[in-house]
Scaffold this active site. Sequence first.
Site, short mmCIF file in Angstrom:
data_model
loop_
_atom_site.label_atom_id
_atom_site.label_comp_id
_atom_site.label_asym_id
_atom_site.label_seq_id
_atom_site.Cartn_x
_atom_site.Cartn_y
_atom_site.Cartn_z
CD GLU A 30 -0.96 0.72 3.61
OE1 GLU A 30 -1.38 1.86 3.34
OE2 GLU A 30 -1.08 0.20 4.72
CE LYS A 74 -3.18 2.38 11.42
NZ LYS A 74 -3.10 1.61 10.18
N1 PSU Z 1 -0.06 0.51 8.60
C1 PSU Z 1 1.01 1.26 9.01
N2 PSU Z 1 0.94 2.62 8.84
C2 PSU Z 1 -0.17 3.23 8.24
C3 PSU Z 1 -1.28 2.44 7.81
C4 PSU Z 1 -1.16 1.08 8.01
O1 PSU Z 1 1.99 0.71 9.55
O2 PSU Z 1 -0.17 4.46 8.08
C5 PSU Z 1 -2.50 3.11 7.14
C6 PSU Z 1 -3.22 2.09 6.25
O3 PSU Z 1 -3.29 2.65 4.96
C7 PSU Z 1 -4.59 1.93 6.85
C8 PSU Z 1 -4.82 3.32 7.37
O4 PSU Z 1 -5.54 1.52 5.92
O5 PSU Z 1 -3.56 3.62 8.00
C9 PSU Z 1 -6.03 3.38 8.30
O6 PSU Z 1 -6.55 4.68 8.29
P1 PSU Z 1 -8.03 4.98 8.88
O7 PSU Z 1 -7.90 4.61 10.33
O8 PSU Z 1 -8.27 6.44 8.66
O9 PSU Z 1 -8.97 4.09 8.13
#
Ligand code: PSU
Length: 309
Positions: free
Chosen positions: A29, A163
Amino acid sequence: MPSTADTILRPSDEVADALASGAPVVALESTIISHGLPQPRNLEVARELEQIVRKAGAVPATIAVLDGVARVGLSEAELVRISTETGLRKLGQRDLPIAAAVGASGATTVSATSFLAARAGIRVFATGGLGGVHRGWTEDQDESADLDTLARTRITIVCAGVKSILDVPATLQRLETRGVSVAGYRTDTFPGFYLTSSGRPIDWRIETAADAAAVMRGQDALGGPETALIVANPVPLDEQLDPELHDRVLAEALAEAAKAGVTGQAITPFLLSYLVRGTDGASLEANLAAVRGNVRLASEIAAAWAGKA
Ligand code: PSU
Ligand code: MN
């Protein structure tokens, strides 16, 4: 000009050739690069992750939207673009048709990347940590679109859990409700992103990349809803963030985000960058160790899936 599958979703020649010949391909990604990691380290990481996939004998497919076209597999110049361009948007799956229509450029989250990878015919995807249910969900209903997409997308995603800035038990509960398969890779507890363990038990444990490929074949043989497989791969103990430091700085970060009124798409990048500063870069190293391990394992799984290992 009418949008067709061809003009809106474009694999690179290398990725198209690999897919046509049944060679292993790993999707990566771009949001982690553009919004999740500080410059200039992010560009080095983008290159390094592709290199890890190549060393393992697979083809990397970093995914992003450039000038309205969803690109699957980027050139070196395009990696530079997603690492350095200012104003690059963060695109979830729902944003894709709008970005295409207006010709916008943006990095793709887990939800958008999974969707595009599956559309392009890629089955294996590596990231750091998934999005999920945010703490305080009862107030603002902030649940990452990652979960919904994984409930209806046939992809195998290798991650270090979700996360740790999130409500981990609630996220696991949602994955269960939505029917997303979750297997721990050589672990009985769900990983904690920066931490080896979130402390939560995990129902299933697999030991090898071949096991993961067997699960994937089982998904296809059973039919039913096109759900994902999450392979939860913990960061090694000696590379995790110190749990006490993690808890202390995360509490500060959450309080700071609430005070500053940060919400929506901005909250995850805000918390991740607060942690980087608040831990003097230690969270960044743990994050990178997790991502590298995930990319390595995803490459092995892609090879097992392609029948090359
Ligand atoms: N994993 C990481 N760092 C990130 C992300 C994932 O180690 O920045 C990103 C991914 O793209 C994931 C996003 O889909 O954070 C989630 O964002 P939100 O909580 O706004 O959906
Ligand atoms: Mn959100």
